[in-house]
Design a protein around this motif. Structure first.
Motif, short mmCIF file in Angstrom:
data_model
loop_
_atom_site.label_atom_id
_atom_site.label_comp_id
_atom_site.label_asym_id
_atom_site.label_seq_id
_atom_site.Cartn_x
_atom_site.Cartn_y
_atom_site.Cartn_z
N ALA A 97 13.30 7.80 -50.75
CA ALA A 97 12.46 8.88 -51.29
C ALA A 97 12.06 8.64 -52.74
O ALA A 97 11.03 9.12 -53.18
CB ALA A 97 13.19 10.22 -51.15
N ARG A 98 12.86 7.88 -53.49
CA ARG A 98 12.54 7.61 -54.90
C ARG A 98 11.59 6.42 -55.08
O ARG A 98 11.04 6.22 -56.16
CB ARG A 98 13.81 7.38 -55.69
CG ARG A 98 14.62 8.64 -55.88
CD ARG A 98 15.75 8.43 -56.86
NE ARG A 98 16.61 9.59 -56.95
CZ ARG A 98 16.35 10.67 -57.68
NH1 ARG A 98 15.24 10.73 -58.38
NH2 ARG A 98 17.18 11.68 -57.70
N ALA A 99 11.39 5.63 -54.04
CA ALA A 99 10.56 4.42 -54.15
C ALA A 99 9.08 4.73 -53.92
O ALA A 99 8.74 5.50 -53.03
CB ALA A 99 11.03 3.37 -53.15
N GLN A 100 8.23 4.11 -54.72
CA GLN A 100 6.79 4.21 -54.46
C GLN A 100 6.40 3.32 -53.29
O GLN A 100 5.49 3.65 -52.54
CB GLN A 100 5.97 3.80 -55.68
CG GLN A 100 5.87 4.83 -56.77
CD GLN A 100 7.15 4.94 -57.57
OE1 GLN A 100 7.91 3.98 -57.71
NE2 GLN A 100 7.41 6.11 -58.09
N ALA A 101 7.08 2.18 -53.16
CA ALA A 101 6.72 1.24 -52.10
C ALA A 101 7.99 0.69 -51.44
O ALA A 101 8.99 0.46 -52.11
CB ALA A 101 5.90 0.08 -52.67
N PHE A 102 7.89 0.51 -50.14
CA PHE A 102 8.92 -0.20 -49.40
C PHE A 102 8.29 -1.50 -48.93
O PHE A 102 7.30 -1.49 -48.20
CB PHE A 102 9.41 0.60 -48.19
CG PHE A 102 10.49 -0.12 -47.43
CD1 PHE A 102 11.80 -0.07 -47.86
CD2 PHE A 102 10.19 -0.87 -46.31
CE1 PHE A 102 12.81 -0.76 -47.18
CE2 PHE A 102 11.18 -1.56 -45.62
CZ PHE A 102 12.49 -1.51 -46.06
N VAL A 103 8.84 -2.62 -49.38
CA VAL A 103 8.25 -3.92 -49.10
C VAL A 103 9.07 -4.63 -48.03
O VAL A 103 10.29 -4.76 -48.14
CB VAL A 103 8.19 -4.79 -50.38
CG1 VAL A 103 7.57 -6.15 -50.07
CG2 VAL A 103 7.39 -4.07 -51.47
#
Length: 189
Positions: A97-103
């Motif tokens: 939830a805190r990440a802008q992107a999941f790579v």
């Protein structure tokens, strides 16, 4: 029958607290050559060199962990790239939830639970174009798909997300809705 996700647990709990500068990208997987995590580490160095750094959390562990930490050290990424190890399952919803992107730069994958969880939490997916990815991510609608499998392309996509934060938030919301509509436990059960 596809994988199912608990969309109440994996939810965008902290949308207003997501750090803006520098933004946060993350991945969560076992460290295997097929996962292509070195691409993410090299992209982080490129973004730093452009003056548009991202913080990167590489969660997990295994086979090539020593190689990845050595690469991050040689590229002088300091605190920009962190290796927190395996994260307790209970803590993952907040991390996503805190990440802008999941790579997910993998060369191939099955149906990735980590990707579905991150999408349910509202993180914008940035994935490699492995077989079957189109079922989970539609480029420009529910995330971004790399075509060339290069660190430069990944850096460009993350740079685009950072420079267009409204687009990133829109992709994250669309990713969550896609998971809720197609992969929530109620649907898959």
């Amino acid at each position: 029958i596809p994988n199912g996700i608990d969309c109440d647990t994996f939810a965008p709990h902290f949308p207003d607290e997501r750090p803006v500068d520098p933004p946060l990208a993350m991945t969560a997987c076992r460290f295997d050559p097929a996962k292509n995590i070195d691409l993410l580490v090299r992209a982080a160095a490129m973004l730093r060199d452009r003056g548009r750094p991202w913080r990167v959390d590489v969660c997990g562990g295994g086979g090539v962990e020593a190689d990845l930490t050595r690469m991050a050290s040689e590229l002088k990424l300091g605190d920009l790239v962190r290796f927190p190890g395996w994260i307790d399952t209970q803590a993952m919803p907040e991390r996503y939830a805190r990440a802008q992107a999941f790579v997910l730069p993998s060369r191939y994958e099955g149906m990735s639970n980590a990707l579905l969880e991150a999408m349910a939490a509202g993180a914008t997916p940035v994935v490699n174009n492995y077989p079957g990815v189109a079922a989970l991510v539609e480029h420009g609608r529910t995330g971004m798909i790399m075509q060339a499998e290069t660190a430069a392309e990944l850096a460009d996509l993350l740079d685009k997300l950072a420079s267009l934060p409204d687009t990133g938030r829109s992709l994250g919301r669309a990713a969550r809705e896609h998971v809720r509509e197609n992969y929530a436990w109620e649907r898959t059960a």
